[in-house]
Structure formats: C-alpha cells, structure tokens
Write an enzyme that holds these catalytic residues in place. Structure first.
Site, PDB file in Angstrom:
ATOM      1  N   LYS A 179       1.307  34.512 -22.983  1.00 43.34           N
ATOM      2  CA  LYS A 179       1.725  35.660 -21.964  1.00 43.34           C
ATOM      3  C   LYS A 179       0.482  36.385 -21.822  1.00 43.34           C
ATOM      4  CE  LYS A 179       3.807  40.143 -21.321  1.00 43.34           C
ATOM      5  NZ  LYS A 179       2.392  40.406 -20.691  1.00 43.34           N
ATOM      6  N   GLU A 253      -5.309  42.278 -33.517  1.00 39.66           N
ATOM      7  CA  GLU A 253      -6.555  42.813 -33.266  1.00 39.66           C
ATOM      8  C   GLU A 253      -6.525  43.930 -32.252  1.00 39.66           C
ATOM      9  OE1 GLU A 253      -9.001  42.475 -35.128  1.00 39.66           O
ATOM     10  OE2 GLU A 253      -8.301  40.683 -36.216  1.00 39.66           O
ATOM     11  N   GLU A 388     -10.136  56.230 -28.506  1.00 44.40           N
ATOM     12  CA  GLU A 388     -10.487  54.971 -27.859  1.00 44.40           C
ATOM     13  C   GLU A 388     -10.384  55.319 -26.215  1.00 44.40           C
ATOM     14  OE1 GLU A 388     -10.564  50.355 -27.837  1.00 44.40           O
ATOM     15  OE2 GLU A 388      -8.632  51.231 -28.015  1.00 44.40           O
TER      16      GLU A 388
END
Length: 485
Positions: A179, A253, A388
């Site tokens: 996906k 990750e 972030e």
C-alpha cells in the site's frame, strides 16, 4: 489502465490482475507544483479489496516459498532492468506527482534498480547453520519465510523505500501486499508494474491504493498478516503498534529531529553545504533531514552569514524545470504545517533570518511552495527544536563546547540521523561513539543512505527490531526453525 476525459485511471494489482476497486470509486493524485494538474485517478479501495489482496497473497505464499532462489533472483534482475530503461519516464512522473527536482527523481528510480539487484544476489545466501552436538547427531537450522507481509510506505521516497522493503521480502519467500501513500500512488504502481512484468507469479505481489482508514487498518490487524513493515511518522507508527496482533512482526521506521554539530575547526564552507544538502534538499521532506544545527561560538557569525547567503541563492520552482534546486512541498497539509511551525518559532521568540514564507508569485502560486527558513536565537524547548517539521526549516544554536553540543544533540525523543563537521579525528570518534542515533555521518550531510548498509534509528525513531537496507534487513522477513536428527 483506461483513459477518461484525458486523465488516466489506474487499478489495483490483485492476484496477478489489474482490477477495479469494489467501491467503484477513485481519488485523484495532484501535482503539488500545479494543483490544476491531475496526475491520475487511483482506486479508493475498501476492506473488501484488502481482503481479496490478503487472500491472494496467502494462496500464493507456499508455492512462492518453494520457488528456486535463482529464479527469484532472475525476476528481480529483470525488474531492475525495466526500472533503468524507464528511469527518465518514471522520474518525470515522480517529480510531477511528489515535487522533487527531476535529477533527484531519476536518481531515486536508478537507486531502486540497484536495490533490486542487491537483494537478488543476497537472496541466494539466506541459509541456516549446522551446530555441533555431544552425541554426534545432526543439529541444524533453517531460515523460513514469515508468510504474508504488509508493506506500507510514505510519499517522500515513493519508489526507493518500497523497493528496499519489497525486495528482501520476496527473496526470502514471503508474499506482499503493498500500500503506497495516497499522495504518490503512481510511483508505487510503477514499481509494482515492473515486478509484475518481470514475471512474478500471480498473488506474490499485490498492489492496492486507498486511505489508511479504509484499508490501512486491515493490512495491519488482519490475522493472516504475519509482518508489517512501515515507514512514516512516529504517531502513525504508534497506532500501527497498537492495532497489530502480538503475533505480527513489526518493523517501524519513524521520524527524526536530526542534529548537525559544527566544530570550530570545521571547514565553514563545507559545513554550510552540508546544512543546505541535509536541511533544504528535497524541500526538507526527509526523515533524515537536518533540522537542528549547533555551532561553536568562535565561527558562529561566519557560519550563519554564509548559510544565509547560500540559502538566498537557492532557486525554487517546478522540479521539471532545469536549474531549480527546490520543488514544492508535497501537499496542502504539508504547506500549512510548515507555515504553522514558522509562526510558532516567531511566537516563541526565535529570530527568523530568512524564508518561511509561502511563495505565490507567477507560476509558484499554482503550487505548495515555501521559502527555506533559518531561525537563530533558539532554545531547546521551542517546538521548532523539538518536533519533526518535515519541511525546509532549520534552527541554529550557538554553543561553547563539544560536550554542550553533544548534550543538546541527544536531548530529543528521536535518534535517527546525526552529523558532525570537524577536522579533528578524535572529536569525530567521540561523536560517533556518544551520539544517540542509528545513522551517524562525519563531514557528510545527515541525508543519504547506501542500499547495502543497515538503516534505522534509535529511541522513538524506530522499533529497532531489524534494520532496513543491507544484509541485516533479510532477518526481519525470516524465522528460524531448529531441527534435531
């Protein structure tokens, strides 16, 4: 595929066939450099489509596990050849869909071909071991596939990240449901297309597009899914970890808040180029991108002056236009997010030296453009120094010693990438030993990874189960069976 009103309509790949979604509905992929440009329409799949993909992968898995390793390798070599032959076309499509400049897009396609070839070879070396026994009996291990693997990938490297997940999954005998991110479905489709054309048996690789809410959850929680490999935000990774079965192996990750330390013995020009490459290249949309810079007081003013001057020279525009160094942000949400962080930095007292503005002049007004931003007078508790941003925003902080810089660099929930610029070998060694990051660079930008080297983070940047890339990645996709005879 078919063409409707000049816009291509693409389909899912399930059980070896390109098929329409059960919903009959499609979503559009939009060019972030020109929001009036529709790249294509892609299936808005639902749970029924995901179930079909999972069933196809499960049905194909046992036969694929028995497939000769050399024949698996031949398929990956063929797919790599197809990627290289089409690198210019796929690179242009990638730029049009995601925004990065053409040279970087073509390079990504070529790197993905290298990744397929690497794992085609490494797959021939997946083996167990023979162990000594006291009674002279035979004791050995086998490395066997996990089964069905869900590969869920982000939009910022929409060919290379899937390649480094799918290739090791396939060579170890697993079947895959892939996906891609909904912002870049065409790039993912092209990879699937090459593997399909190269001769993968039906059901071994299934490609399905749609929203995380409609199909992402089932690809994580379904009882027939044996492993999930995901790259994306830490928040999304936490949700996957929560929803997956305790029997499902996870490789997550995630995000980064990556530091660069510039020592007073550094080559300032080199340090500036490292900052530009790590923080602004790819429009800052890399999990390994530089976002915090700690500079020794003795060279701070010189460094900041040169960094601003270099940033002023960056050309921004459509990635297909030669000469542009930065393209647009990938989507409208990214644009609003980056602009909000810029406002947050100013509100918390940081000084914005340059950039941080939405660009609307001329053709830039058609896309999601923002000028790269440099903040000074920052402190560690500011949002721009802790969270972030995933955009071209850098905070630069003056420090007085290596120890101070190291402590600030490690003062984060993340631990993905880190770099130092120094001419002193002992300082470089101390940095590599004491920095809390999975990928460490000396006199190199925080961005950029080798396909044959392990990649992954520490702390909240990764589950740290198995590294991606390199030989280490193969371990995630196999389980050990111990045999006594």
């Amino acid at each position: 595929m078919t063409i409707t009103a000049g816009i291509k309509i693409y389909h899912n790949l399930i059980d070896g066939q390109w098929v329409e979604p059960s919903t009959g509905q499609y979503f559009e992929s939009i060019n972030p450099a020109d929001i009036d440009d529709c790249v294509g329409r892609f299936p808005a799949s639902d749970a029924a489509d995901a179930q079909r993909a999972i069933a196809a992968a499960r049905q194909a898995q046992k036969d694929w596990a028995k497939y000769p390793p050399s024949k698996k390798a031949i398929i990956l070599y063929r797919a790599a050849d197809l990627l290289e032959e089409r690198a210019e076309q796929y690179g242009r499509e990638l730029t049009r869909e995601e925004g990065k400049v053409l040279a970087q897009a073509v390079m990504e396609v070529q790197r993905s071909a290298q990744t397929l070839r690497y794992y085609a070879s490494e797959g021939l070396n997946v083996a167990g071991q023979t162990l000594p026994t006291d009674d002279g009996s035979l004791l050995y291990t086998r490395q066997e596939p996990l089964g069905v693997v869900s590969v869920i990938t982000p939009w910022n490297f929409p060919i290379s990240i899937p390649a480094r997940k799918i290739a090791p999954a396939l060579v170890t005998g697993n079947t895959v449901i892939f996906k891609p991110a909904s912002d870049t479905p065409l790039a993912g489709l092209r990879l699937a297309e090459c593997l399909h054309e190269a001769g993968l048996p039906a059901g071994v690789l299934n490609f399905i597009t749609g929203s995380a809410g409609k199909i992402g959850d089932i690809l994580v929680s379904h009882k027939e899914i044996n492993a999930v490999t995901f790259t994306g935000s830490t928040h999304a990774g936490a949700q996957i970890h929560k929803n997956a079965s305790f029997r499902t192996r996870l490789q997550l990750e995630l995000g980064g808040k990556n530091p660069l330390i510039v020592m007073d013995d550094a080559n300032v020009e080199q340090a500036v180029q490292m900052t530009i490459a790590g923080g602004f290249s790819l429009t800052g949309q890399a999990c390994t991108g530089t976002s915090r810079v700690f500079v020794m007081a003795a060279i701070y003013d010189t460094y900041v002056k040169q960094l601003v001057e270099a940033t002023e020279k960056l050309t921004i525009g459509n990635g297909l236009d030669e000469g542009n160094k930065l393209g647009p942000l990938a989507n409208e949400n990214q644009l609003h997010n980056v602009l909000a962080y810029v406002e947050s930095g100013k509100a918390e007292g940081a000084t914005l030296l340059i950039g941080g503005e939405q660009l609307t002049a001329g053709n830039l007004g058609k896309g999601y453009y923002v000028s790269p931003a440099i903040f000074v007078d920052v402190h560690p508790e500011m949002k721009i120094m802790r969270e972030e941003i995933f955009g071209p925003v850098i905070g630069v902080q003056k420090v007085s010693s290596f120890d101070e810089a190291l402590a600030l660099a490690n003062d984060t929930e993340y631990g993905l990438a880190a770099a130092i610029c120094t001419s002193d070998e002992s300082t470089a060694t101390r940095f590599t030993e004491q920095i809390e990051a999975g990928m460490v660079k000396v006199n190199k930008p925080t961005t950029g990874v080798a396909y044959n080297a392990p990649f992954g983070g520490m702390k909240n940047s990764s589950t740290a189960t198995y590294r991606e890339s390199g030989r280490d990645a193969l371990g995630f996709y196999v389980q050990t069976k111990t045999i006594y005879r």
